[in-house]
Design an enzyme around this catalytic site. Structure first.
Site, PDB file in Angstrom:
ATOM      1  N   HIS A 155       0.833  -1.204   0.000  1.00 37.25           N
ATOM      2  CA  HIS A 155       0.000   0.000   0.000  1.00 37.25           C
ATOM      3  C   HIS A 155       0.868   1.254   0.000  1.00 37.25           C
ATOM      4  O   HIS A 155       2.098   1.188  -0.005  1.00 37.25           O
ATOM      5  CB  HIS A 155      -0.969  -0.006   1.184  1.00 37.25           C
ATOM      6  CG  HIS A 155      -0.329  -0.063   2.548  1.00 37.25           C
ATOM      7  ND1 HIS A 155       0.526   0.904   3.036  1.00 37.25           N
ATOM      8  CD2 HIS A 155      -0.432  -0.988   3.542  1.00 37.25           C
ATOM      9  CE1 HIS A 155       0.912   0.609   4.255  1.00 37.25           C
ATOM     10  NE2 HIS A 155       0.349  -0.557   4.591  1.00 37.25           N
ATOM     11  N   CYS A 163       3.080  -4.714   6.681  1.00 34.62           N
ATOM     12  CA  CYS A 163       2.853  -4.613   5.238  1.00 34.62           C
ATOM     13  C   CYS A 163       4.095  -4.091   4.533  1.00 34.62           C
ATOM     14  O   CYS A 163       5.115  -3.817   5.157  1.00 34.62           O
ATOM     15  CB  CYS A 163       1.678  -3.681   4.963  1.00 34.62           C
ATOM     16  SG  CYS A 163       0.107  -4.234   5.682  1.00 34.62           S
TER      17      CYS A 163
END
Length: 343
Positions: A155, A163
């Site tokens: 992202h 992430c």
């Protein structure tokens, strides 16, 4: 003279009206009165389209993504008309959390490592981190080991809690390339997340790491792509990855069960077409911030004296080791793992 004066007045009034209209449009845009193109639908830039054209790549052609934690890099590869994948760009990963090694449980703040797939349902145009796609953790392999966690993404926003975080500008381009590939007919694309570039020198350096055995399996996938420029099909049985496998249509394949009899697809090693060596070897690296540098990664321990592994496997050596080489045949029956909805 009177007509000239009237003309001047008219021009002045028109100029004032135009200025007022411009201000009104700007205010309307700021208040949402004029429709804006969302980030998820931003067209690929002119420079990106020109690079695709120069490399002989269609914007809707399949993509393949490789992630390297230690180097903080994400690669995008694109298929060309010969069915092989060619490097498009290497992007800096602005931030990732944890250390080298796979994600094991919810809350460990580890970014996943392994072989994953992304389908249309895993694309998140409304992410609070600008744009995102869910890489599919936990996949069948992770679930067979009862690993937990969810919503593991690539992202934007340059912040990570398990992430891989890019800058907003870079995730827009990567998201756009993935979007166009899926709309072009690719049902899902592979994302291979590695702890580092799986060279033999790096494997030697991390030989004492507890994850070394797992990384040796990941290296099979890394080496396969290096030699063949095709993402390998991957299956899971006996709680392990099986790289480059074609399953019989009637086979029952359980991640925690015994591996059934299967075949390995056979491919010819990648060889650039005459006159295309430069396209095949070209590497374009995008500048950008990296919050995690190689030096900041914890060492895996002091490596005892070991015979140095051979250099990158030759096509013949790899083919012999994994039963490959020879004419091309078809192969993969791998299906994408489903992922939980993105936040």
């Amino acid at each position: 003279m009177r007509m000239i004066i009237l003309g001047s007045e008219l021009r002045a009034r028109l100029s004032a009206a135009l200025a007022a209209l411009t201000v009104a449009l700007v205010l309307a845009a700021c208040s949402g009165g004029v429709p804006q193109i969302p980030a998820s639908e931003q067209p690929l830039s002119g420079d990106t389209l020109m690079l695709l054209g120069r490399k002989g790549m269609d914007q809707g052609a399949p993509i393949f993504i490789r992630i390297f934690k230690e180097e903080s890099e994400l690669e995008v590869w694109k298929a060309r008309d010969d069915g092989r994948f060619y490097h498009f760009k290497t992007y800096p990963i602005c931030n990732w959390s944890g250390d080298v090694g796979p994600k094991v449980e919810q809350g460990d703040r580890q970014a996943p490592e392994g072989f994953y797939r992304v389908s249309e349902s895993q694309m998140n145009p409304n992410s609070k981190y600008h744009l995102a796609f869910n890489i599919g953790y936990p996949n069948a392999y992770d679930r067979s080991l009862r690993r937990t966690g969810q919503h593991l993404m690539v992202h934007g926003d340059c912040r990570s809690a398990g992430c891989y975080a890019m800058t907003d500008a870079l995730i827009e381009e990567i998201y756009g390339l993935a979007r166009e590939a899926l709309r072009g007919g690719q049902k899902s694309f592979a994302v291979h997340a590695f702890p580092f570039r799986m060279t033999n020198a790096n494997m030697d350096r991390h030989r004492t790491n507890p994850n070394f055995g797992f990384w040796r399996t990941l290296k099979q996938g890394y080496d396969f792509f290096e030699v063949y420029r095709i993402p390998p099909s991957v299956a899971v049985c006996e709680r392990r990855y099986i790289v480059n496998v074609a399953l019989p249509t009637h086979a029952s394949f359980r991640p925690d069960g015994m591996c059934p009899r299967f075949q390995r697809p056979v491919y010819t090693p990648f060889q650039p077409k005459p006159g295309e060596l430069q396209v095949a070897q070209e590497r374009i690296t995008v500048p950008g911030p990296k919050m995690r540098e190689v030096a900041s990664v914890k060492p895996s321990g002091i490596t005892p004296p070991q015979p140095t592994l051979a250099s990158r496997p030759s096509s013949a050596d790899f083919a012999t080791s994994y039963g490959l080489g020879g004419p091309v045949t078809t192969g993969s029956t791998e299906q994408p793992d489903s992922a939980p909805p993105s936040p």
